[in-house]
Design a protein around this motif. Structure first.
Motif, PDB file in Angstrom:
ATOM      1  N   TRP A  11       0.865  -1.174   0.000  1.00 13.43           N
ATOM      2  CA  TRP A  11       0.000   0.000   0.000  1.00 13.43           C
ATOM      3  C   TRP A  11       0.890   1.207   0.000  1.00 13.43           C
ATOM      4  O   TRP A  11       1.931   1.202   0.676  1.00 13.43           O
ATOM      5  N   ARG A 161     -16.613   5.032   9.977  1.00 13.75           N
ATOM      6  CA  ARG A 161     -16.524   3.583  10.181  1.00 13.75           C
ATOM      7  C   ARG A 161     -17.487   3.119  11.262  1.00 13.75           C
ATOM      8  O   ARG A 161     -18.104   2.056  11.148  1.00 13.75           O
ATOM      9  N   HIS A 166     -17.253   2.115   5.294  1.00 13.20           N
ATOM     10  CA  HIS A 166     -15.857   1.689   5.305  1.00 13.20           C
ATOM     11  C   HIS A 166     -15.136   1.984   3.990  1.00 13.20           C
ATOM     12  O   HIS A 166     -13.970   1.601   3.837  1.00 13.20           O
ATOM     13  N   ASP A 167     -15.802   2.624   3.058  1.00 15.17           N
ATOM     14  CA  ASP A 167     -15.186   3.028   1.790  1.00 15.17           C
ATOM     15  C   ASP A 167     -15.371   4.538   1.659  1.00 15.17           C
ATOM     16  O   ASP A 167     -16.486   5.018   1.460  1.00 15.17           O
ATOM     17  N   ARG A 179      -9.861   4.938   2.387  1.00 13.66           N
ATOM     18  CA  ARG A 179     -10.050   3.578   2.883  1.00 13.66           C
ATOM     19  C   ARG A 179     -11.015   2.873   1.946  1.00 13.66           C
ATOM     20  O   ARG A 179     -11.957   3.482   1.423  1.00 13.66           O
ATOM     21  N   THR A 208      -6.037   1.563  -1.040  1.00 13.28           N
ATOM     22  CA  THR A 208      -7.223   1.065  -0.363  1.00 13.28           C
ATOM     23  C   THR A 208      -7.185   1.403   1.124  1.00 13.28           C
ATOM     24  O   THR A 208      -8.166   1.171   1.830  1.00 13.28           O
ATOM     25  N   GLU A 209      -6.075   1.960   1.587  1.00  9.15           N
ATOM     26  CA  GLU A 209      -5.967   2.433   2.968  1.00  9.15           C
ATOM     27  C   GLU A 209      -4.686   3.245   3.096  1.00  9.15           C
ATOM     28  O   GLU A 209      -3.626   2.816   2.651  1.00  9.15           O
TER      29      GLU A 209
END
Length: 281
Positions: A11, A161, A166-167, A179, A208-209
């Motif tokens: 990442w 969250r 969560h996206d 995220r 993605t994070e």
């Protein structure tokens, strides 16, 4: 000197700019959000911008359809309320904020758990940067401004969250936290433009994070002070740091801006943070 260090491939990953259109752009005078394809079915995509004090935040939510628009709206309101509350409660320029009261020794950090966390983070970053990030070495006394914005974004993201989202991506100027996945179903594609070389192709991160923290792109002179001399830092034009947490990345970017090339040593030895840009004046 120019530093373009590729982050760990787990990442985020650097991808070819010519082959993929970014979702977000950082490093420009104003943040930019690109429409990169249609949203995946059964998802709720929301974009909202809010200004608190001197900071403008943009929140991009990509929630599952089953969560429902009411719940997504509540998550957004909760995150925005957190950003507003932090500005009012901790803003160093506000005379009655907890930070200002702490300066005047009217309260102790232990009086309020979030304030204690903020102070502890400043202490940790002072140690991690060999004193180049020092919230106590600025005019007027304790000022956590070098990481306060990132701390606010991370706390707002935690509210998302907690409400089942969560996206997401949360932007604050040239800083952001992401995220999960973008509305098109893939990783968030973030184009990081060079702070001064506008004709240079940006680096594109597929994330993605993670977080991107930058110091020096506002054009304001003297906004970062060399904690060892008390004078405005003048070695770099800008510094950009990527890593898991925006408060930490912001503090590292501020410290790197002040320290110059000396600060590159902080990102060796398996550190989760990387310097993306660090250009001399």
């Amino acid at each position: 000197m120019r530093i373009d260090q590729q982050p760990r491939t787990r990442w985020p990953e650097l991808s070819g700019f010519r082959h993929r259109r970014p979702d977000l752009r950082l490093g420009l005078r104003t943040q930019r959000i690109d429409r990169a394809g249609a949203a995946v079915a059964d998802r709720i995509a929301v974009q909202h911008t809010v200004r608190t004090g001197a900071t403008e935040y943009t929140l991009l939510l990509n929630a599952p359809g089953w969560l429902g628009r009411r719940v997504v709206g509540e998550a957004l309101r909760d995150a925005v309320a957190e950003l507003r509350a932090i500005d009012l409660t901790y803003g160093p320029t506000r005379p009655e904020s907890l930070v200002s009261r702490l300066r005047r020794e009217e309260i102790s950090p232990e009086s309020y758990p979030p304030l204690a966390d903020l102070v502890d983070r400043c202490v940790a970053m002072r140690a991690a940067t060999d004193g180049w990030f020092d919230a106590w070495a600025v005019p007027g006394g304790f000022d956590p401004g070098g990481l306060l914005g990132g701390w606010a974004v991370e706390r707002a993201a935690a509210r998302l969250r907690a409400n089942g989202v969560h996206d997401y991506a949360v932007l604050a100027g040239a800083d952001l936290v992401v995220r999960g996945h973008a509305p098109h179903g893939g990783p968030w594609r973030v184009a990081v433009h060079h702070p001064t070389e506008r004709d240079r192709a940006p680096l594109v991160l597929e994330m993605t994070e993670g977080a991107v923290g930058t110091s020096g792109v506002t054009g304001r002179q003297g906004h970062v002070v060399d904690p060892h001399t008390g004078q405005p830092a003048d070695q770099l034009v800008a510094a950009t740091v990527i890593g898991p947490d925006l408060a930490v990345a912001d503090a590292y970017a501020t410290a790197l801006y002040a320290a110059g090339p000396t600060g590159l040593a902080w990102f060796r030895g398996g550190s989760e943070y990387r310097a993306l840009f660090a250009d001399r004046r």
